[in-house]
Design a protein around this motif. Structure first.
Motif, PDB file in Angstrom:
ATOM      1  N   GLN A 286       0.827  -1.204   0.000  1.00  0.00           N
ATOM      2  CA  GLN A 286       0.000   0.000   0.000  1.00  0.00           C
ATOM      3  C   GLN A 286       0.865   1.258   0.000  1.00  0.00           C
ATOM      4  O   GLN A 286       0.383   2.348  -0.298  1.00  0.00           O
ATOM      5  CB  GLN A 286      -0.955  -0.011   1.192  1.00  0.00           C
ATOM      6  N   ASN A 287       2.130   1.112   0.365  1.00  0.00           N
ATOM      7  CA  ASN A 287       3.054   2.253   0.326  1.00  0.00           C
ATOM      8  C   ASN A 287       3.727   2.395  -1.036  1.00  0.00           C
ATOM      9  O   ASN A 287       4.573   3.257  -1.218  1.00  0.00           O
ATOM     10  CB  ASN A 287       4.129   2.086   1.411  1.00  0.00           C
ATOM     11  N   PHE A 288       3.353   1.545  -1.976  1.00  0.00           N
ATOM     12  CA  PHE A 288       3.896   1.560  -3.327  1.00  0.00           C
ATOM     13  C   PHE A 288       3.025   2.487  -4.180  1.00  0.00           C
ATOM     14  O   PHE A 288       1.804   2.493  -4.068  1.00  0.00           O
ATOM     15  CB  PHE A 288       3.869   0.135  -3.883  1.00  0.00           C
ATOM     16  N   HIS A 289       3.663   3.272  -5.057  1.00  0.00           N
ATOM     17  CA  HIS A 289       2.927   4.269  -5.836  1.00  0.00           C
ATOM     18  C   HIS A 289       2.993   3.987  -7.334  1.00  0.00           C
ATOM     19  O   HIS A 289       4.051   3.622  -7.857  1.00  0.00           O
ATOM     20  CB  HIS A 289       3.490   5.670  -5.580  1.00  0.00           C
ATOM     21  N   ILE A 290       1.867   4.172  -7.991  1.00  0.00           N
ATOM     22  CA  ILE A 290       1.817   4.151  -9.452  1.00  0.00           C
ATOM     23  C   ILE A 290       1.931   5.596  -9.936  1.00  0.00           C
ATOM     24  O   ILE A 290       1.148   6.457  -9.544  1.00  0.00           O
ATOM     25  CB  ILE A 290       0.510   3.538  -9.975  1.00  0.00           C
ATOM     26  N   LEU A 291       2.931   5.839 -10.767  1.00  0.00           N
ATOM     27  CA  LEU A 291       3.185   7.161 -11.337  1.00  0.00           C
ATOM     28  C   LEU A 291       2.787   7.108 -12.807  1.00  0.00           C
ATOM     29  O   LEU A 291       3.470   6.480 -13.619  1.00  0.00           O
ATOM     30  CB  LEU A 291       4.671   7.507 -11.174  1.00  0.00           C
ATOM     31  N   ALA A 292       1.680   7.728 -13.147  1.00  0.00           N
ATOM     32  CA  ALA A 292       1.196   7.694 -14.526  1.00  0.00           C
ATOM     33  C   ALA A 292       2.004   8.651 -15.384  1.00  0.00           C
ATOM     34  O   ALA A 292       2.191   9.817 -15.024  1.00  0.00           O
ATOM     35  CB  ALA A 292      -0.283   8.061 -14.579  1.00  0.00           C
ATOM     36  N   GLY A 293       2.504   8.159 -16.518  1.00  0.00           N
ATOM     37  CA  GLY A 293       3.308   9.012 -17.387  1.00  0.00           C
ATOM     38  C   GLY A 293       3.173   8.641 -18.844  1.00  0.00           C
ATOM     39  O   GLY A 293       2.750   7.538 -19.185  1.00  0.00           O
ATOM     40  N   SER A 294       3.508   9.572 -19.705  1.00  0.00           N
ATOM     41  CA  SER A 294       3.466   9.507 -21.169  1.00  0.00           C
ATOM     42  C   SER A 294       2.153  10.091 -21.687  1.00  0.00           C
ATOM     43  O   SER A 294       1.067   9.550 -21.416  1.00  0.00           O
ATOM     44  CB  SER A 294       3.643   8.092 -21.714  1.00  0.00           C
ATOM     45  N   GLY A 295       2.299  11.176 -22.405  1.00  0.00           N
ATOM     46  CA  GLY A 295       1.130  11.805 -23.017  1.00  0.00           C
ATOM     47  C   GLY A 295       0.269  12.605 -22.069  1.00  0.00           C
ATOM     48  O   GLY A 295      -0.862  12.974 -22.401  1.00  0.00           O
ATOM     49  N   ILE A 296       0.785  12.897 -20.872  1.00  0.00           N
ATOM     50  CA  ILE A 296       0.018  13.689 -19.902  1.00  0.00           C
ATOM     51  C   ILE A 296       0.304  15.163 -20.119  1.00  0.00           C
ATOM     52  O   ILE A 296       1.452  15.596 -20.146  1.00  0.00           O
ATOM     53  CB  ILE A 296       0.353  13.263 -18.464  1.00  0.00           C
ATOM     54  N   THR A 297      -0.743  15.934 -20.287  1.00  0.00           N
ATOM     55  CA  THR A 297      -0.657  17.359 -20.590  1.00  0.00           C
ATOM     56  C   THR A 297      -1.547  18.137 -19.625  1.00  0.00           C
ATOM     57  O   THR A 297      -2.386  17.548 -18.928  1.00  0.00           O
ATOM     58  CB  THR A 297      -1.126  17.630 -22.027  1.00  0.00           C
ATOM     59  N   PRO A 298      -1.403  19.465 -19.605  1.00  0.00           N
ATOM     60  CA  PRO A 298      -2.320  20.252 -18.781  1.00  0.00           C
ATOM     61  C   PRO A 298      -3.787  20.013 -19.140  1.00  0.00           C
ATOM     62  O   PRO A 298      -4.657  20.038 -18.271  1.00  0.00           O
ATOM     63  CB  PRO A 298      -1.897  21.697 -19.085  1.00  0.00           C
ATOM     64  N   ALA A 299      -4.043  19.725 -20.420  1.00  0.00           N
ATOM     65  CA  ALA A 299      -5.425  19.558 -20.878  1.00  0.00           C
ATOM     66  C   ALA A 299      -6.060  18.255 -20.398  1.00  0.00           C
ATOM     67  O   ALA A 299      -7.283  18.190 -20.221  1.00  0.00           O
ATOM     68  CB  ALA A 299      -5.479  19.632 -22.404  1.00  0.00           C
ATOM     69  N   ASN A 300      -5.260  17.210 -20.200  1.00  0.00           N
ATOM     70  CA  ASN A 300      -5.871  15.917 -19.853  1.00  0.00           C
ATOM     71  C   ASN A 300      -5.502  15.387 -18.476  1.00  0.00           C
ATOM     72  O   ASN A 300      -5.950  14.310 -18.096  1.00  0.00           O
ATOM     73  CB  ASN A 300      -5.527  14.863 -20.918  1.00  0.00           C
ATOM     74  N   VAL A 301      -4.707  16.125 -17.707  1.00  0.00           N
ATOM     75  CA  VAL A 301      -4.191  15.572 -16.455  1.00  0.00           C
ATOM     76  C   VAL A 301      -5.300  15.222 -15.460  1.00  0.00           C
ATOM     77  O   VAL A 301      -5.263  14.169 -14.811  1.00  0.00           O
ATOM     78  CB  VAL A 301      -3.136  16.509 -15.815  1.00  0.00           C
ATOM     79  N   ARG A 302      -6.332  16.084 -15.353  1.00  0.00           N
ATOM     80  CA  ARG A 302      -7.415  15.789 -14.407  1.00  0.00           C
ATOM     81  C   ARG A 302      -8.199  14.567 -14.852  1.00  0.00           C
ATOM     82  O   ARG A 302      -8.616  13.739 -14.027  1.00  0.00           O
ATOM     83  CB  ARG A 302      -8.364  16.977 -14.283  1.00  0.00           C
ATOM     84  N   GLN A 303      -8.385  14.435 -16.146  1.00  0.00           N
ATOM     85  CA  GLN A 303      -9.098  13.277 -16.679  1.00  0.00           C
ATOM     86  C   GLN A 303      -8.342  11.985 -16.362  1.00  0.00           C
ATOM     87  O   GLN A 303      -8.943  10.970 -15.989  1.00  0.00           O
ATOM     88  CB  GLN A 303      -9.274  13.425 -18.189  1.00  0.00           C
ATOM     89  N   ILE A 304      -7.013  12.021 -16.490  1.00  0.00           N
ATOM     90  CA  ILE A 304      -6.187  10.850 -16.179  1.00  0.00           C
ATOM     91  C   ILE A 304      -6.288  10.495 -14.704  1.00  0.00           C
ATOM     92  O   ILE A 304      -6.444   9.319 -14.332  1.00  0.00           O
ATOM     93  CB  ILE A 304      -4.719  11.109 -16.560  1.00  0.00           C
ATOM     94  N   ILE A 305      -6.193  11.492 -13.852  1.00  0.00           N
ATOM     95  CA  ILE A 305      -6.282  11.250 -12.407  1.00  0.00           C
ATOM     96  C   ILE A 305      -7.629  10.639 -12.053  1.00  0.00           C
ATOM     97  O   ILE A 305      -7.708   9.648 -11.307  1.00  0.00           O
ATOM     98  CB  ILE A 305      -6.057  12.565 -11.632  1.00  0.00           C
ATOM     99  N   ASP A 306      -8.705  11.201 -12.601  1.00  0.00           N
ATOM    100  CA  ASP A 306     -10.045  10.706 -12.298  1.00  0.00           C
ATOM    101  C   ASP A 306     -10.273   9.296 -12.848  1.00  0.00           C
ATOM    102  O   ASP A 306     -10.945   8.475 -12.225  1.00  0.00           O
ATOM    103  CB  ASP A 306     -11.099  11.659 -12.861  1.00  0.00           C
TER     104      ASP A 306
END
Length: 234
Positions: free
Chosen positions: A177-197
């Motif tokens: 549970q202390n391990f983190h997934i870091l989402a990357g590649s193709g993340i921009t200001p325009a889509n970052v909230r969508q990716i997080i959600d």
């Protein structure tokens, strides 16, 4: 709180990331080939002059992620140098000849790097393993985080797989549970909230890059500022 990591391929890019409000960077060089190990001078500058939380990409050459003994020795020397310079983390990725996550070598590097954190990078996305099997291999190696696009060309395309990995970690009753997934590649200001959600990640990785007239890739401070603002919903 969502953590934002900015990929910076030079000290100038690191300066731009800081100007845009970034506190954490992945430092590399030669982003046009996927990123290679930066110079020791640039690592020291980012850690001590800029005061950034610096995660250092250690990749001695472009190409695959199955390294010779000489290359592994070079990687180990660089890990020790990063520790001496005060880096917060190193970013590595190793695959076996069969294309599986190399747990043995990764664990060896994790032990050598301590107390620095270790991120397993997007070599994961080239692994010839089912995503959850490869995720477990990264966890078993002792890494603290995984930078991934969900085994797709970009994080938006791999969002469903990233979501499955996040849910696997959240449902675990163990220390992963202390391990983190870091989402990357193709993340921009325009889509970052969508990716997080869509994925439920608590860490995102973006380059916020622009290409200069001479073809040099450089971080753009305005994009960094907007990415951070959109991440936080400001």
């Amino acid at each position: 709180m969502i953590q934002v990591e900015i990929c910076t391929p030079s000290r100038q890019s690191a300066e731009a990331a800081k100007a845009g409000g970034a506190q954490r960077i992945e430092l590399c060089r030669n982003l046009e080939v996927g990123g290679l190990t930066p110079s020791l001078e640039d690592i020291e500058y980012c850690v001590h002059t800029l005061g950034l939380r610096t995660h250092v990409l250690i990749r001695p050459r472009q190409g695959d992620f199955c390294y010779s003994e000489a290359e592994v020795a070079e990687i180990e020397r660089t890990v020790i140098q990063c520790k001496t310079l005060g880096a917060a983390a190193v970013v590595v990725g190793f695959l076996t000849a069969e294309g599986h996550v190399d747990v043995t070598l990764t664990h060896r590097i994790v032990q050598l790097a301590a107390p620095m954190e270790v991120t397993f990078h997007r070599a994961f996305d080239e692994a010839r393993q089912e995503p959850l099997d490869a995720l477990q291999a990264v966890i078993d190696s002792g890494c603290h985080r995984l930078l991934t696009s969900g085994q797709a060309p970009t994080a938006p395309q791999g969002a469903a797989v990233i979501r499955r990995m996040v849910e696997t970690i959240q449902s675990s009753k163990s220390t992963i549970q202390n391990f983190h997934i870091l989402a990357g590649s193709g993340i921009t200001p325009a889509n970052v909230r969508q990716i997080i959600d869509a994925t439920g990640v608590t860490e995102v990785h973006g380059s916020c890059k622009t290409t200069l007239a001479d073809g040099t890739i450089q971080t753009d401070a305005a994009q960094v500022r907007q990415l951070i603002a959109n991440t936080l919903g400001l």
